[in-house]
Design an enzyme around this catalytic site. Structure first.
Site, PDB file in Angstrom:
ATOM      1  CG  ASP A   1      -1.516 133.764 -41.756  1.00 25.75           C
ATOM      2  OD1 ASP A   1      -0.512 134.211 -41.176  1.00 25.75           O
ATOM      3  OD2 ASP A   1      -1.669 133.812 -42.997  1.00 25.75           O
TER       4      ASP A   1
ATOM      5  CD  GLU B   1       2.044 139.803 -43.736  1.00 27.59           C
ATOM      6  OE1 GLU B   1       1.918 138.602 -43.477  1.00 27.59           O
ATOM      7  OE2 GLU B   1       2.828 140.228 -44.596  1.00 27.59           O
TER       8      GLU B   1
ATOM      9  N   GLY C   1       1.867 128.480 -47.913  1.00 28.61           N
ATOM     10  CA  GLY C   1       2.945 128.968 -47.040  1.00 28.61           C
ATOM     11  C   GLY C   1       3.379 127.889 -46.071  1.00 28.61           C
TER      12      GLY C   1
ATOM     13  NE  ARG D   1       2.347 131.257 -51.722  1.00 35.99           N
ATOM     14  CZ  ARG D   1       1.694 131.170 -50.564  1.00 35.99           C
ATOM     15  NH1 ARG D   1       0.493 130.644 -50.514  1.00 35.99           N
ATOM     16  NH2 ARG D   1       2.239 131.611 -49.454  1.00 35.99           N
TER      17      ARG D   1
ATOM     18  NE  ARG E   1      -0.383 136.681 -47.240  1.00 37.63           N
ATOM     19  CZ  ARG E   1      -0.605 135.655 -48.044  1.00 37.63           C
ATOM     20  NH1 ARG E   1      -0.943 135.854 -49.288  1.00 37.63           N
ATOM     21  NH2 ARG E   1      -0.492 134.415 -47.616  1.00 37.63           N
TER      22      ARG E   1
ATOM     23  NE  ARG F   1       7.776 106.613 -38.116  1.00 32.07           N
ATOM     24  CZ  ARG F   1       8.727 107.182 -37.358  1.00 32.07           C
ATOM     25  NH1 ARG F   1       8.442 107.602 -36.137  1.00 32.07           N
ATOM     26  NH2 ARG F   1       9.948 107.325 -37.820  1.00 32.07           N
TER      27      ARG F   1
HETATM   28  P1  ATP Z   1      -1.456 130.112 -46.748  1.00 29.62           P
HETATM   29  O1  ATP Z   1      -2.639 130.338 -45.863  1.00 29.62           O
HETATM   30  O2  ATP Z   1      -0.220 129.819 -45.985  1.00 29.62           O
HETATM   31  O3  ATP Z   1      -1.281 131.168 -47.821  1.00 29.62           O
HETATM   32  P2  ATP Z   1      -2.830 128.500 -48.680  1.00 29.62           P
HETATM   33  O4  ATP Z   1      -3.078 127.034 -48.744  1.00 29.62           O
HETATM   34  O5  ATP Z   1      -4.036 129.373 -48.491  1.00 29.62           O
HETATM   35  O6  ATP Z   1      -1.746 128.740 -47.552  1.00 29.62           O
HETATM   36  P3  ATP Z   1      -2.521 129.384 -51.427  1.00 29.62           P
HETATM   37  O7  ATP Z   1      -1.329 129.927 -52.123  1.00 29.62           O
HETATM   38  O8  ATP Z   1      -3.738 130.233 -51.382  1.00 29.62           O
HETATM   39  O9  ATP Z   1      -2.026 128.950 -49.985  1.00 29.62           O
HETATM   40  O10 ATP Z   1      -2.932 127.994 -52.133  1.00 29.62           O
HETATM   41  C1  ATP Z   1      -1.970 126.974 -52.310  1.00 29.62           C
HETATM   42  C2  ATP Z   1      -2.170 126.281 -53.634  1.00 29.62           C
HETATM   43  O11 ATP Z   1      -3.480 125.701 -53.684  1.00 29.62           O
HETATM   44  C3  ATP Z   1      -2.140 127.202 -54.848  1.00 29.62           C
HETATM   45  O12 ATP Z   1      -0.825 127.487 -55.282  1.00 29.62           O
HETATM   46  C4  ATP Z   1      -2.882 126.380 -55.879  1.00 29.62           C
HETATM   47  O13 ATP Z   1      -2.042 125.404 -56.463  1.00 29.62           O
HETATM   48  C5  ATP Z   1      -3.941 125.675 -55.027  1.00 29.62           C
HETATM   49  N1  ATP Z   1      -5.202 126.415 -55.157  1.00 29.62           N
HETATM   50  C6  ATP Z   1      -5.593 127.523 -54.490  1.00 29.62           C
HETATM   51  N2  ATP Z   1      -6.798 127.956 -54.905  1.00 29.62           N
HETATM   52  C7  ATP Z   1      -7.172 127.089 -55.900  1.00 29.62           C
HETATM   53  C8  ATP Z   1      -8.315 126.989 -56.759  1.00 29.62           C
HETATM   54  N3  ATP Z   1      -9.317 127.876 -56.700  1.00 29.62           N
HETATM   55  N4  ATP Z   1      -8.345 125.970 -57.635  1.00 29.62           N
HETATM   56  C9  ATP Z   1      -7.344 125.063 -57.716  1.00 29.62           C
HETATM   57  N5  ATP Z   1      -6.243 125.116 -56.940  1.00 29.62           N
HETATM   58  C10 ATP Z   1      -6.152 126.109 -56.048  1.00 29.62           C
END
Ligand code: ATP
Length: 327
Positions: free
Chosen positions: A131, A226, A14, A75, A175, A28
């Site tokens: 978050d 949410e 996100g 993602r 979430r 930089r």
């Molecule tokens: P937010 O907290 O804003 O949701 P986040 O980094 O937790 O951010 P995610 O959608 O959970 O967001 O993860 C981002 C990306 O990281 C995923 O789309 C995927 O490409 C990669 N990723 C997440 N979990 C795994 C995993 N277990 N193995 C490999 N890649 C992963």
């Protein structure tokens, strides 16, 4: 470890206000230390697709104040596969990128950890999520701005709530975590807050509304995260309207506005500090860690720890909402 000459940076998961300030700081600081900087577009998917561009200092000019991320975020399902990550590693080798900075949340760090270990690539994470749900840093980049945006909106809703003696349920983002909800509730003088961390049976809220609340002569604000377990503001409002049919109830869901906008000075400074800290950590042969700030000190937390541990809501702050809404 071989000397690092080229550092790549990407934003993942996100988006959060302040990610641009972090990209700027990474680029930089990389150049300042005599290395080359590479921007990877659309997160891990861009690494797989080879969507990579060399960044000079002027590429990150005039972005510190901008929301979103100039590198875009995504993602990527493919990065969850061994084959996808192998393609990503091959692209890094092709561009001779020695190390990677990942700006994102715990999902992004889970991917970073696996990727780094599978391919022996040094990776450092920067906490970028509105978050604030990452262990090992007091604040994540974007959290302060999101709270400011939500507080501004709730203040406005309060004006109309009070003009009509209405009870408002306002849903904010979060979430899995109630950090935004709790801070917004205290800042706006809300009557109650409902967060995902606490299984709310609505007893407290019903007590408050039943005994102390005069719907003909007062307004009230309830902040709902949410991810609250009974289903969010809509569902709670429905339940309360059944038990209190004489109340004038409204629901407002703030939604994606909380992700956008110009980052607050707090988030700009945090992002700047963490961007530089991430590059310095890589050049200091650190890997598989997230950089953060706790008690005003830069921290280096192993990905393992920040992924496995949960940052808890401060119970004192939860109590504060109750005490300060006493009538
Ligand atoms: P937010 O907290 O804003 O949701 P986040 O980094 O937790 O951010 P995610 O959608 O959970 O967001 O993860 C981002 C990306 O990281 C995923 O789309 C995927 O490409 C990669 N990723 C997440 N979990 C795994 C995993 N277990 N193995 C490999 N890649 C992963």
């Amino acid at each position: 470890m071989a000397k690092i000459k080229r550092i790549g940076v990407l934003t993942s998961g996100g988006d959060a206000p302040g990610m641009n300030a972090a990209i700027r700081a990474v680029v930089r600081a990389t150049l300042y230390n005599g290395c080359e900087a590479y921007g990877i577009y659309e997160g891990y998917q861009g690494l797989i697709n080879g969507d990579i561009k060399k960044l000079r200092s002027n590429h990150v000019s005039n972005i510190i104040q901008r929301g979103g991320t100039i590198l875009k975020s995504a993602r990527s399902k493919e990065f969850r596969t061994v084959e996808g990550r192998a393609k990503a590693a091959a692209n890094m080798r092709e561009h001779k990128i020695d190390a990677l900075v990942v700006i994102g949340g715990d999902g992004s760090f889970t991917g970073a950890r696996i990727f780094g270990q599978e391919h022996g690539i040094p990776v450092v994470g920067i906490p970028g999520t509105i978050d604030n749900d990452l262990y090992g840093t007091d604040s994540t980049i974007g959290y302060d701005t999101a709270v400011n945006t939500a507080v501004d909106a709730v203040d406005k809703i309060k004006d109309t709530a009070s003009a009509h003696n209405r009870l408002f349920f306002i849903e904010v983002m979060g979430r899995d975590a109630g950090f935004i909800a709790l801070r917004v509730a205290i800042s706006t003088g809300a009557e109650a807050v409902l967060v995902p961390e606490i299984e709310s049976d609505l007893t407290d809220l019903n007590d408050f509304l039943g005994k102390d609340y005069d719907p003909t002569n007062s307004s009230a604000i309830v902040i709902v995260a949410e991810g609250e377990k009974s289903g969010g503001a809509m569902q709670i409002a429905e339940k309360v309207s059944k038990s209190h049919p004489n109340y004038d109830i409204r629901v407002s869901i703030l939604g994606h506005m909380q992700r956008g906008g110009s980052p607050s000075p707090f988030d700009r400074v945090l992002a700047s500090q963490l961007g530089v800290a991430a590059v310095e950590a890589l050049l200091d042969d650190q890997s598989n860690i997230m950089v953060g700030i706790m008690n005003k000190q830069i921290t280096q937390v192993p990905f393992n720890k920040t992924i496995k541990n949960t940052k808890s809501l401060n119970p004192e702050l939860l109590k504060l909402v109750k005490v300060l809404s006493f009538r």
